[in-house]
Design an enzyme around this catalytic site. Structure first.
Site, short mmCIF file in Angstrom:
data_model
loop_
_atom_site.label_atom_id
_atom_site.label_comp_id
_atom_site.label_asym_id
_atom_site.label_seq_id
_atom_site.Cartn_x
_atom_site.Cartn_y
_atom_site.Cartn_z
N SER A 50 20.11 42.82 37.74
CA SER A 50 19.56 41.67 38.46
C SER A 50 19.36 42.07 39.92
CB SER A 50 20.54 40.50 38.39
OG SER A 50 21.71 40.82 39.12
N ASP A 83 16.12 42.34 35.51
CA ASP A 83 16.37 40.99 35.01
C ASP A 83 15.94 39.97 36.07
OD1 ASP A 83 17.42 39.11 33.24
OD2 ASP A 83 19.43 39.21 34.09
N ASN A 256 20.12 38.26 25.94
CA ASN A 256 20.74 38.59 27.24
C ASN A 256 22.18 38.12 27.33
OD1 ASN A 256 18.17 39.40 27.88
ND2 ASN A 256 18.08 38.27 29.80
N ARG A 283 42.64 51.68 38.84
CA ARG A 283 42.37 52.25 37.51
C ARG A 283 43.20 51.57 36.44
NH1 ARG A 283 43.44 58.26 39.62
NH2 ARG A 283 45.23 57.08 40.38
P1 13P Z 1 24.67 34.51 30.22
O1 13P Z 1 25.05 33.89 31.54
O2 13P Z 1 24.75 33.53 29.10
O3 13P Z 1 25.43 35.75 29.94
O4 13P Z 1 23.12 34.92 30.33
C1 13P Z 1 22.74 36.12 30.98
C2 13P Z 1 21.27 36.22 31.19
O5 13P Z 1 20.48 35.49 30.62
C3 13P Z 1 20.80 37.27 32.10
O6 13P Z 1 19.43 37.19 32.31
O1 G3H Z 2 20.56 35.89 34.61
C1 G3H Z 2 21.44 36.06 35.42
C2 G3H Z 2 22.42 37.16 35.30
O2 G3H Z 2 23.62 36.65 34.79
C3 G3H Z 2 22.57 37.87 36.60
O3 G3H Z 2 23.29 37.13 37.51
O4 G3H Z 2 22.08 37.28 39.70
O5 G3H Z 2 24.56 36.85 39.59
O6 G3H Z 2 23.63 39.10 39.05
P1 G3H Z 2 23.39 37.62 39.06
ZN ZN Z 3 18.59 35.28 32.32
#
Ligand code: 13P
Ligand code: G3H
Ligand code: ZN
Length: 314
Positions: A50, A83, A256, A283
């Site tokens: 992301s 993403d 996802n 660790r």
């Molecule tokens: P979740 O928050 O359900 O794991 O979804 C993740 C997601 O769609 C990332 O794009």
């Molecule tokens: O779709 C969202 C994912 O869970 C990524 O989330 O933007 O906090 O990394 P983030």
């Molecule tokens: Zn998503």
């Protein structure tokens, strides 16, 4: 085996009635947990990043970690995916950085604008052999006004619009709003996904791969550990794994998962901190977290049906 695009994976997943797990990565331990699981289960893999992950870890670090994972696992086809890219510029950056797939999420925009931006990304990405996922409809948890199933059900993808969108934008896969939402607090009671919407889109776009976001199940095992060791996630509820299995047999080729990874890691870290308060070696708590991710992902690969499918997706 080099990094691969999504084309063959989705073709095989569609034909075989399974889905590829797309797991979000933010650091080395999360990546290792996921990759070790797919290596053992011989599954194809989508590692997704992301914008938040890039801001947190720096893209060069994440790419270096993924590069090692690819080299260490020559038999596993791995897609690197952006993403929720929110603009042409962000998608272009990830294409230029060597990703093999990007998502343009312009779902907040009116249909015409969503098509225009998606088409712009498709034109650029395809010149570089990069696949494009787009989104139509609104998913909960990220899009500001959509927070839970009650709201989500009002924003489901319209199958007619999906046809127009795919034809005009040229995208390679489509994230659809079918009742799921992001994060740990998806539903207040037993959720019902809109399988009819998935089926209607599949009927109108035969063979076209769909993507299901917000697909963590918020596993009880980790919710209970988190709450037992000082956390407060009492109302967390996710997508039942039976629903994921059903969607994976339909046109959904990519599922996802991020929240379940976060919860597995957090649960184990909390457990170590509670049981061994003198522990200060990272660790000793990140290691159990990584192991928990690995076991959880192995389990997911069987739910998705993609365990053992690495060879046919290369
Ligand atoms: P979740 O928050 O359900 O794991 O979804 C993740 C997601 O769609 C990332 O794009
Ligand atoms: O779709 C969202 C994912 O869970 C990524 O989330 O933007 O906090 O990394 P983030
Ligand atoms: Zn998503």
């Amino acid at each position: 085996m080099a990094l691969v695009g999504t084309e063959k994976m989705f073709k095989m997943a569609y034909k075989g009635g399974y889905a590829i797990g797309a797991f979000n990565v933010n650091n080395m331990e999360i990546t290792q947990g996921i990759v070790d699981a797919v290596a053992e289960e011989k599954a194809p893999l989508i590692l997704q990043i992301s914008r938040g992950a890039r801001d947190y870890a720096k893209i060069s670090y994440l790419l270096a970690i993924i590069d090692v994972a690819v080299k260490e696992n020559p038999d596993i086809p791995i897609v690197t995916h952006l993403d929720h890219g929110d603009s042409f510029e962000v998608c272009k950056q990830f294409v230029d950085d060597g990703f093999t797939s990007v998502m343009i999420d312009a779902s907040k925009l009116p249909l015409k604008e969503n098509i225009r931006v998606t088409k712009q990304v498709v034109e650029y990405a395809h010149q570089h052999d990069v696949s494009v996922e787009a989104e139509l409809g609104q998913l909960g948890g990220i899009e500001e006004d959509v927070v839970g199933i009650d709201d989500v059900s009002k924003h489901l993808t319209d199958p007619e619009e999906a046809v127009e969108f795919v034809e005009k934008s040229g995208c390679d896969s489509l994230a659809v709003a079918c009742g799921t939402s992001h994060g740990a607090y998806k539903f207040k009671s037993e959720p019902k996904l809109a399988f009819d919407v998935i089926q209607k889109i599949a009927d109108k776009l035969p063979g076209f791969p769909l993507v299901m976001h917000g697909s963590s199940s918020v596993l009880k095992e980790f919710k209970d550990l988190i709450n037992k060791y000082g956390g407060k996630m009492p109302d967390a509820m996710g997508v039942p794994e039976e629903a994921i299995k059903r969607a994976a047999k339909m046109a959904v080729c990519k599922v996802n998962i991020d929240t379940d990874l976060r919860m597995a890691l957090t649960a184990k870290i909390r457990q170590v901190f509670a049981e061994k308060p003198a522990e200060f070696d990272p660790r000793k708590y990140l290691g159990p977290g990584r192991d928990a991710i690995k076991e959880m992902v192995k389990h997911k690969l069987h739910i998705l049906g993609c365990a053992g499918k690495a060879a046919e997706c290369r």
